[in-house]
Design a protein around this motif. Structure first.
Motif, PDB file in Angstrom:
ATOM      1  N   ALA A 292       0.716  -1.528  -0.467  1.00  0.00           N
ATOM      2  CA  ALA A 292      -0.145   0.410   0.076  1.00  0.00           C
ATOM      3  C   ALA A 292       1.062   1.323   0.178  1.00  0.00           C
ATOM      4  CB  ALA A 292      -1.289   0.064   1.524  1.00  0.00           C
ATOM      5  N   ALA A 293       1.862   1.213   0.829  1.00  0.00           N
ATOM      6  CA  ALA A 293       2.914   3.019   0.614  1.00  0.00           C
ATOM      7  C   ALA A 293       3.543   2.472  -0.096  1.00  0.00           C
ATOM      8  CB  ALA A 293       3.271   2.468   1.514  1.00  0.00           C
ATOM      9  N   LEU A 294       4.434   1.135  -1.240  1.00  0.00           N
ATOM     10  CA  LEU A 294       4.493   1.527  -2.332  1.00  0.00           C
ATOM     11  C   LEU A 294       3.981   2.077  -3.167  1.00  0.00           C
ATOM     12  CD1 LEU A 294       7.054  -1.199  -2.503  1.00  0.00           C
ATOM     13  CD2 LEU A 294       7.673   1.144  -1.514  1.00  0.00           C
TER      14      LEU A 294
ATOM     15  N   ASP B  59       1.446  10.160  -3.333  1.00  0.00           N
ATOM     16  CA  ASP B  59       2.153  11.019  -2.770  1.00  0.00           C
ATOM     17  C   ASP B  59       1.827  10.818  -0.977  1.00  0.00           C
ATOM     18  OD1 ASP B  59       1.178  13.531  -4.811  1.00  0.00           O
ATOM     19  OD2 ASP B  59      -0.740  12.841  -4.103  1.00  0.00           O
ATOM     20  N   SER B  60       3.260  10.961  -0.621  1.00  0.00           N
ATOM     21  CA  SER B  60       3.925  11.213   0.712  1.00  0.00           C
ATOM     22  C   SER B  60       4.934  11.616   1.467  1.00  0.00           C
ATOM     23  CB  SER B  60       4.443   9.374   0.939  1.00  0.00           C
ATOM     24  OG  SER B  60       5.763   9.774   0.044  1.00  0.00           O
ATOM     25  N   SER B  61       5.297  12.024   2.507  1.00  0.00           N
ATOM     26  CA  SER B  61       6.092  12.491   3.148  1.00  0.00           C
ATOM     27  C   SER B  61       7.502  12.176   2.980  1.00  0.00           C
ATOM     28  CB  SER B  61       5.656  12.334   4.471  1.00  0.00           C
ATOM     29  OG  SER B  61       5.570  10.781   4.908  1.00  0.00           O
ATOM     30  N   GLY B  62       7.267  11.011   1.913  1.00  0.00           N
ATOM     31  CA  GLY B  62       9.103   9.789   1.624  1.00  0.00           C
ATOM     32  C   GLY B  62       8.388   8.686   2.145  1.00  0.00           C
TER      33      GLY B  62
ATOM     34  N   PHE C  12      -0.989  18.723   2.610  1.00  0.00           N
ATOM     35  CA  PHE C  12      -0.048  18.892   1.558  1.00  0.00           C
ATOM     36  C   PHE C  12      -0.659  19.089  -0.385  1.00  0.00           C
ATOM     37  CE2 PHE C  12      -2.444  14.883   2.717  1.00  0.00           C
ATOM     38  CZ  PHE C  12      -3.014  14.371   1.300  1.00  0.00           C
ATOM     39  N   SER C  13      -0.010  19.181  -1.131  1.00  0.00           N
ATOM     40  CA  SER C  13      -0.900  19.578  -2.152  1.00  0.00           C
ATOM     41  C   SER C  13      -0.869  17.757  -2.881  1.00  0.00           C
ATOM     42  CB  SER C  13      -0.233  20.207  -3.189  1.00  0.00           C
ATOM     43  OG  SER C  13      -0.239  21.541  -2.647  1.00  0.00           O
ATOM     44  N   THR C  14      -2.081  18.218  -3.669  1.00  0.00           N
ATOM     45  CA  THR C  14      -2.490  16.400  -4.445  1.00  0.00           C
ATOM     46  C   THR C  14      -0.823  16.897  -5.846  1.00  0.00           C
ATOM     47  OG1 THR C  14      -4.471  17.479  -5.450  1.00  0.00           O
ATOM     48  CG2 THR C  14      -4.302  15.664  -3.489  1.00  0.00           C
ATOM     49  N   SER C  15      -0.943  15.902  -5.918  1.00  0.00           N
ATOM     50  CA  SER C  15      -0.100  15.562  -7.347  1.00  0.00           C
ATOM     51  C   SER C  15      -0.469  15.608  -8.851  1.00  0.00           C
ATOM     52  CB  SER C  15       1.047  14.549  -7.650  1.00  0.00           C
ATOM     53  OG  SER C  15       0.876  13.396  -7.412  1.00  0.00           O
ATOM     54  N   LYS C  16      -1.893  14.802  -8.823  1.00  0.00           N
ATOM     55  CA  LYS C  16      -2.211  14.500  -9.791  1.00  0.00           C
ATOM     56  C   LYS C  16      -3.905  14.384  -9.322  1.00  0.00           C
ATOM     57  CE  LYS C  16      -3.389  10.074 -10.157  1.00  0.00           C
ATOM     58  NZ  LYS C  16      -3.053   8.944 -10.820  1.00  0.00           N
TER      59      LYS C  16
END
Length: 559
Positions: free
Chosen positions: A376-378, A382-385, A407-411
C-alpha cells in the motif's frame, strides 16, 4: 503460499542454508546501505517493523526477518515475519503461527515461561522442514515445524533438551540455533537461580553453553562446551542473547550482558577455533548503541558466494533506547544494522555508534515468494517519503497538541485514502482523524474559518498499537485536482500520550517561524496547543497557531 525448490547443492548462509546451485558462481547483486542515522524500518504497507529479539536469515532465495511482536501490549503477541530482496524493502508476511488460539496463549503467555521468546529458524535438510525454536517453559526449548519459513508452524510434542541443565533452580534462557558447514549448533544461556538474593543487581547469574544439534535439528547431541574465558568474571556470568556464526577458522558467539529489553548493554564477541573451546572474548561496545544484540547475518559476496573470506557480516540490534513509550517490552523501538570489520587475528573492530556511520555493501539479490503483497505504501500517489533512506523519529505530542499536516495533491483523480503512523500505550480515548480541503495557509490563522471535510475516522483505543502501525482513513467519492490543498487533522481524546512519526528536518519540538507568522510552502505541520483556542500576545492579536518542524509520516492514494 511459498514455492520452494530443494536442490542438491547448498552453501551455509549464516544460520540458514542457501540451496541453489546457481550460487556456485557469481550471482545477481544489489547494493544494500546500512545507515546508523536511519533507525526505524517500515514494511511496504507503511507499518513500522514490530520486531524484538528478531533475526534475519536467507531462506531459499529470500531474506526473511522474523521476531517477537509486542504491538498488542502483552507479554506475547505473536511472532511475525517480513521478506525482502534487498534488505531495504520489507514485505509483511504475518504471523508464523496463530498466537490467539487457546493452547498457544496458555503455552506462550504463561508468566516466567520465556513467552516463546528469542525465536530462531533453521532448515533441516534431513526432513526438508523449517524448524522454529523458541524459549518456552522447561526443560530445554519448544520446537515448531513447517514446510514454509514464514507461516504454518506446528508445535512439536517433543521438547529439545540441552546437554547441561542441572536439577533444581536452573533454566535454559536466551539461545540461538544455527547451521555451520552442514552441522547444527545451539548456544544457550543457563540461568542459575541459586544465585538470586542481591538487593539491587545482578538478579541472578547466567552463562553460555555450546552444543551440537541432531541431524534433524530438533534436539541436541554430544558434549557441551562452557563458553567462559580465563577471566571467569561477571561479564562471562551475565552473558545472554547469544547468536552463532563462523568466519574463516573461527566460531563466533555474540552476546550481551543481563539486560531484559533494556536501553543499552555490553556487546560481547566470543571466538574459538573449536566448538569445544577454549574461548577468547572481546567487548566491542559499551552499550550496543543504546540497545541489545539480536544476531549476525552472514552475507556471501555475490561475485564469489562460496568464498567466505569475502563475505560480509551484519550485526543486528534492537535500539530499545529509541522507544518513546514506557515499559520494558516495547514495540515502538528502532533497529540498527552495522557492517562488522574483522582484523587479521580474527578479532572484531569496535561497534561505531556515531549517527554519521553509513556503509554500503553488495549482496545477493533475493526473490519474493508466490505471495500477493498489497504494498500500500509503495503504491501511494503522494507521501512524506516512504523510502528506506528516509529518516523518521518518534514524537509523542498528542494530546498536548492538535496537529494539522498539509500537502498538495500531485495529480487529479479520486482520493481513495490517507494513512498515518500512530502508536500509543493503552490510550484512554479516541483519536479523531479528519481529512479536509482548504484554500491556503492563511486559513489556519483566520478566526472561524471552516474547511471542507472530506472524511473523518474515530480510531478506538483498541485499534491503536504500541508499534507505529498505519491508521488509514477511507475517503469516499471525492474528486481532487492536481494542486488541491489537503490537510490531515489529528485530535486525541486520550489522557495518556499518543505518538506520531516525523521527518528529521529539525528538532520536531521546535516552532518555526515566529508564532502568528504565516509560513510558505504546501507541506507544513501546523499545531495548536490543547484548548489553546484564543488569541495570544500582549496586544491580543496573535493567533494560537504554531508550525512544528518536520513532517508527519503519511501517504495518500489517488486513483
Amino acid at each position: 503460499m511459498w514455492s520452494f525448490r530443494i536442490l542438491s547443492s547448498f552453501l551455509v548462509f549464516g544460520s540458514s542454508l542457501l540451496r541453489n546451485s546457481l550460487f556456485a558462481s557469481a550471482a545477481a547483486s544489489v547494493t544494500a546501505t546500512f545507515n546508523n542515522n536511519v533507525q526505524y524500518k517500515f514494511d511496504t504497507d507503511g507499518n513500522a517493523i514490530d520486531s524484538t529479539s528478531g533475526k534475519i536469515d536467507f531462506f531459499n532465495g529470500a531474506y526473511v526477518w522474523y521476531g517477537l511482536s509486542f504491538g498488542c501490549g502483552e507479554e506475547f503477541c505473536g511472532i511475525k515475519s517480513w521478506t525482502s530482496t534487498d534488505l531495504q524493502n520489507w514485505h509483511a508476511n504475518g504471523y508464523l503461527f496463530d498466537p490467539n488460539t487457546t493452547d498457544i496463549k496458555a503455552f506462550c503467555a504463561a508468566p516466567l515461561s520465556g513467552n516463546c521468546g528469542r525465536p530462531h529458524i533453521v532448515y533441516s535438510e534431513s526432513t526438508s522442514t523449517y524448524v522454529l525454536w523458541v524459549n518456552a517453559n522447561s526443560p530445554g526449548y519448544a520446537v515448531f515445524t513447517s514446510s514454509s519459513p514464514t507461516s504454518g508452524y506446528v508445535l512439536s510434542p517433543n521438547r529439545a533438551l540441552v546437554g547441561y541443565q542441572p536439577p533444581g533452580p536452573f533454566q535454559a534462557g536466551d539461545f540461538s540455533v544455527a547451521v555451520v558447514n552442514g552441522t547444527g549448533y545451539l548456544a544457550y544461556s543457563l540461568l542459575d537461580f541459586t544465585t538470586t538474593g542481591a538487593s539491587i543487581w545482578p538478579p541472578f547469574l547466567q552463562s553460555i553453553y555450546f552444543q551440537q544439534l541432531t541431524p534433524d535439528l530438533m534436539n541436541t547431541t554430544g558434549n557441551v562446551s562452557h563458553v567462559v574465558t580465563p577471566a571467569n568474571d561477571l561479564v562471562d556470568f551475565e552473558a545472554e542473547s547469544p547468536d552463532i556464526f563462523k568466519r574463516g577458522d573461527y566460531y563466533y558467539i555474540t552476546a550481551s550482558n543481563t539486560c531484559g529489553f533494556c536501553t543499552g548493554t555490553l556487546l560481547i564477541f566470543y571466538r574459538s577455533k573449536s566448538p569445544m573451546g577454549p574461548w577468547a572474548r572481546q567487548i566491542i561496545s559499551a552499550d550496543t548503541c543504546g540497545g541489545q544484540s539480536t544476531g549476525v547475518l552472514t552475507l556471501p559476496n555475490p561475485d564469489a558466494p562460496l568464498d567466505y573470506t569475502k563475505s560480509s557480516y551484519i550485526h543486528q540490534a534492537d535500539l530499545v533506547r529509541t522507544s518513546p513509550l514506557a515499559g520494558t517490552r516495547q514495540a515502538a523501538h528502532a533497529h540498527q544494522f552495522q557492517l562488522l570489520t574483522f582484523l587479521k587475528d580474527g578479532s572484531v573492530a569496535d561497534l561505531d555508534c556515531s549517527l554519521s556511520k553509513s556503509v554500503s555493501t553488495p549482496i545477493i539479490t533475493g526473490t519474493l515468494p508466490d505471495t500477493k503483497y498489497t504494498n500500500a505504501a509503495l503504491k501511494a500517489t503522494d507521501s512524506s517519503g516512504i523510502y528506506s533512506e528516509q529518516k523518521y523519529i518518534p514524537n509523542c505530542n498528542l494530546p498536548d497538541y492538535q496537529l494539522y499536516q498539509t500537502f498538495s495533491t500531485s495529480k487529479s483523480g479520486t482520493l481513495i485514502s490517507v494513512s498515518v503512523n500512530i502508536a500509543g500505550n493503552t490510550p484512554t480515548g479516541n483519536l479523531t482523524i479528519t481529512i479536509f480541503r482548504f484554500q491556503n495557509n492563511t486559513n489556519f490563522y483566520t478566526p472561524r474559518y471552516v474547511w471542507e471535510t472530506l472524511a473523518t475516522r474515530d480510531v478506538l483505543p483498541s485499534e491503536i498499537s504500541q508499534a507505529f502501525e498505519v491508521i488509514t482513513v477511507p475517503v469516499l467519492n471525492t474528486t481532487v485536482a492536481a494542486g488541491d490543498r489537503i490537510g490531515i487533522a489529528l485530535v486525541s481524546g486520550s489522557i495518556t500520550p499518543m505518538c506520531i512519526m516525523v521527518t528529521d528536518a529539525m528538532d520536531p519540538g521546535t516552532m518555526y517561524p515566529a508564532q502568528g507568522v504565516v509560513p510558505g510552502g504546501d507541506r507544513n505541520l501546523f499545531a495548536i496547543g490543547a484548548n489553546q483556542v484564543s488569541l495570544r500576545g500582549k496586544e491580543g492579536k496573535t493567533p494560537p497557531i504554531l508550525v512544528l518542524s518536520g513532517e508527519l509520516r503519511w501517504f495518500a492514494t489517488i486513483a
